[in-house]
Scaffold this active site. Structure first.
Site, PDB file in Angstrom:
ATOM      1  N   HIS A 236       0.834  -1.198   0.000  1.00 24.75           N
ATOM      2  CA  HIS A 236       0.000   0.000   0.000  1.00 24.75           C
ATOM      3  C   HIS A 236       0.874   1.254   0.000  1.00 24.75           C
ATOM      4  O   HIS A 236       0.519   2.273  -0.593  1.00 24.75           O
ATOM      5  CB  HIS A 236      -0.927   0.033   1.228  1.00 24.75           C
ATOM      6  CG  HIS A 236      -2.047  -0.950   1.159  1.00 24.75           C
ATOM      7  ND1 HIS A 236      -1.885  -2.269   1.502  1.00 24.75           N
ATOM      8  CD2 HIS A 236      -3.340  -0.802   0.786  1.00 24.75           C
ATOM      9  CE1 HIS A 236      -3.035  -2.893   1.343  1.00 24.75           C
ATOM     10  NE2 HIS A 236      -3.924  -2.040   0.907  1.00 24.75           N
ATOM     11  N   ASP A 309      -4.628  -6.190  -7.561  1.00 22.96           N
ATOM     12  CA  ASP A 309      -4.847  -5.548  -6.270  1.00 22.96           C
ATOM     13  C   ASP A 309      -5.178  -4.077  -6.563  1.00 22.96           C
ATOM     14  O   ASP A 309      -5.097  -3.619  -7.707  1.00 22.96           O
ATOM     15  CB  ASP A 309      -3.598  -5.670  -5.402  1.00 22.96           C
ATOM     16  CG  ASP A 309      -3.909  -5.646  -3.910  1.00 22.96           C
ATOM     17  OD1 ASP A 309      -5.007  -5.200  -3.534  1.00 22.96           O
ATOM     18  OD2 ASP A 309      -3.044  -6.084  -3.127  1.00 22.96           O
TER      19      ASP A 309
END
Length: 570
Positions: A236, A309
């Site tokens: 992230h 993702d």
């Protein structure tokens, strides 16, 4: 407990014989739509061939929305562009009635378009630590607890009951199971989301979880290909570089994915992870033709959908240089669904630049058509099966299914099977002597509640769950208070779940107290420098079931049979 039938699995096995073929010579009628009665291969190719470029590109996008209800912008993507999929994130799920209502509204809008193609509606409901749909859904022991018990049937029923709940909300795709290995014990992003550090065990348990999901009527998605476990970094925030060669990957990271591909997993999520020794540079797997088309498709033989993702994660966008370029690379690499956690503006460059590329680059256009056809094909097979999630969930009846009554009984039993005794001392099982002063320390109400059921005379000490690295002064203040209070007690039962709570527990060293540690989430924080503790029990989750099981084990109510599923734990 009645074992569910595998009828839905048989239907889904037909998903994966799909391959793009030349258009059938026989033309279908001009007015066919998604619900027309034709073979899925033929109908999917026909529908996609009749789409505009805009409709083809929109079909391979998946957007999330911030806020309790879908925004006007997201609704516009569905009604004006024919968006293919949406994702339910954790920031809009406290009210599950509203989740069901939102799903129904979006599906109704999709049904009003000319081809009437339903939406894939996805979420991350792994169990344990990762539970994006909140509200009244079951908070469960999680994957590492399943690995501790070691029973595939626990993995199966976890997948079954978790997904039976979200199915009632109209959610038809789950980004689970995570089949990353817990190979780097410093991992902060995988940790208890993993089943084990053993590749074979992860493969077996991941396959069982997926079968449970499919029998519940929800499409499972294995992640994060080719494996997120051997890094302490979170993609992230930045792109993790995993410094292994292909031989290591073959015998370790890829093993669970091979199990799942052989069992016909419907979808696999590509990870924003770099393998420079294999790739030759820092290209993330999610943007790599070598990893997706070369390895996953050609070498491993995967026929299902490849899903990225979240493309808003820095691990993808920083490498690509821009969001729109990251989307282009993801499509070219072989992904079939591209995810954005936020809804793009209608004229965002991730749309306009890639749409223009479809008109000028025949190879890119063909790749979009390939992806869109695979998505529509999978939708046809899934939504026309007998076990699909409801397109139009009735929010007024969802409490008949959530929380799942059979699931509640199972998750308590599973939590009890998962408890592991990392260290056994004179305090196990623990039955206080008359007059013995007992203190229970931690941040969770269910910790106190379950503890007081067994030890009604115990006192409690609360420290904040939010202890973390940005404020060492706060940690110091909590630690000093804790030591001052602990001096007055004979036995301290303390909850440890991260490095900060481990530091607080270590302040008991040398105090000549009976120390009982109840470890949750990852046990790595109590696997060293805890010689001062008399007894250490591992439970892996902060759910009520895990605390009930931890105190039940401590009180001698059942035999402890779990084994910490990490190499070097013993």
């Amino acid at each position: 407990m009645k074992f569910p039938r595998f009828g839905f699995l048989k239907v889904l096995l037909s998903f994966f014989s799909f391959s793009l073929m030349p258009l059938f010579a026989e033309e279908l009628p001009a007015n066919v739509d998604f619900w027309s009665n034709y073979p899925a291969e033929k109908l999917s190719e026909t529908l996609v061939s009749r789409m505009t470029d805009e409709e083809q590109l929109a079909q391979i996008l998946m957007f999330g929305w911030a806020g309790a209800e879908p925004s006007d912008l997201l609704n516009a993507w569905v009604t004006q562009r024919g968006l293919g999929s949406v994702k339910v994130f954790g920031w809009n799920t406290d009210d599950i009635k509203l989740v069901a209502k939102s799903v129904r509204s979006l599906q109704e809008k999709a049904a009003d378009r000319r081809f009437k193609i339903p939406l894939f509606v996805a979420t991350d409901q792994e169990g344990g630590w990762i539970r994006h749909v909140k509200g009244e859904t079951s908070d469960t022991p999680g994957n590492l607890a399943i690995g501790s018990s070691g029973f595939p049937i626990d993995a199966y029923y976890s997948g079954y009951y978790i997904n039976r709940e979200i199915k009632a909300l109209g959610i038809n795709m789950n980004f689970a199971p995570a089949v990353d290995l817990y190979s780097n014990l410093k991992s902060t992003v995988i940790g208890p989301r993993s089943f084990s550090s053993d590749a074979e065990n992860v493969g077996i348990l991941g396959e069982a979880f997926s079968r449970g999901s499919m029998d519940a009527g929800v499409i499972p998605t294995a992640k994060h290909f080719p494996g997120h476990g051997d890094t302490s970094l979170d993609s992230h925030g930045r792109l993790p570089l995993i410094d292994i060669d292909f031989s290591t990957m073959q015998t370790r990271e890829l093993v669970p994915f091979k199990y799942l591909i052989q069992s016909n997993i419907p979808a696999i999520m590509s990870g924003h992870l770099s393998f420079p020794k294999i790739e030759g540079d820092a290209t993330p797997a999610s943007l790599s033709k070598k990893m997706l088309l070369g390895l996953l498709r050609n070498q491993l033989g995967f026929k299902g959908m490849i899903i990225t993702d979240d493309m808003m994660m820095n691990g993808a966008t920083i490498f690509a240089g821009s969001v729109h370029r990251a989307f282009t690379m993801a499509i070219e690499a072989g992904n079939d669904i591209i995810i954005s956690s936020t809804t793009a503006n209608l004229n965002d460059q991730l749309w306009t630049r890639n749409l223009e590329l479809m008109k000028t680059d025949p190879e890119f256009k063909a790749r979009v058509v390939d992806a869109a056809t695979r998505v529509v094909y999978n939708k046809l097979v899934y939504f026309k099966s007998e076990n699909a999630a409801p397109l139009y969930p009735d929010e007024n009846h969802i409490y008949e299914f959530i929380p799942d009554k059979d699931g509640q009984k199972f998750f308590l039993e599973q939590a009890c099977r998962s408890i592991a005794l990392l260290k056994k001392g004179k305090c196990f099982p623990f039955h206080p002597q008359e007059g013995e002063r007992v203190l229970i320390a931690g941040p969770f109400l269910s910790l106190y509640g379950e503890g007081k059921k067994r030890y009604p005379n115990a006192s409690t000490f609360h420290y904040s769950y939010e202890l973390h690295s940005d404020n060492r002064n706060f940690d110091e203040w909590n630690g000093t208070r804790f030591v001052d209070v602990a001096r007055s007690y004979d036995t301290i039962i303390i909850n440890v779940y991260n490095e900060h709570t481990a530091d607080i527990a270590r302040r008991l060293k040398g105090m000549k107290k009976n120390v009982i540690v109840l470890s949750i989430l990852s046990p790595v924080f109590v696997m060293k420098d805890f010689d001062f503790a008399d007894t250490i029990l591992c439970g892996y989750s902060y759910c009520d079931y895990s605390f009930a099981a931890l105190f039940g084990a401590l009180n001698g109510e059942f035999p402890v049979q779990g084994v910490v599923p990490l190499q070097g734990a013993r």
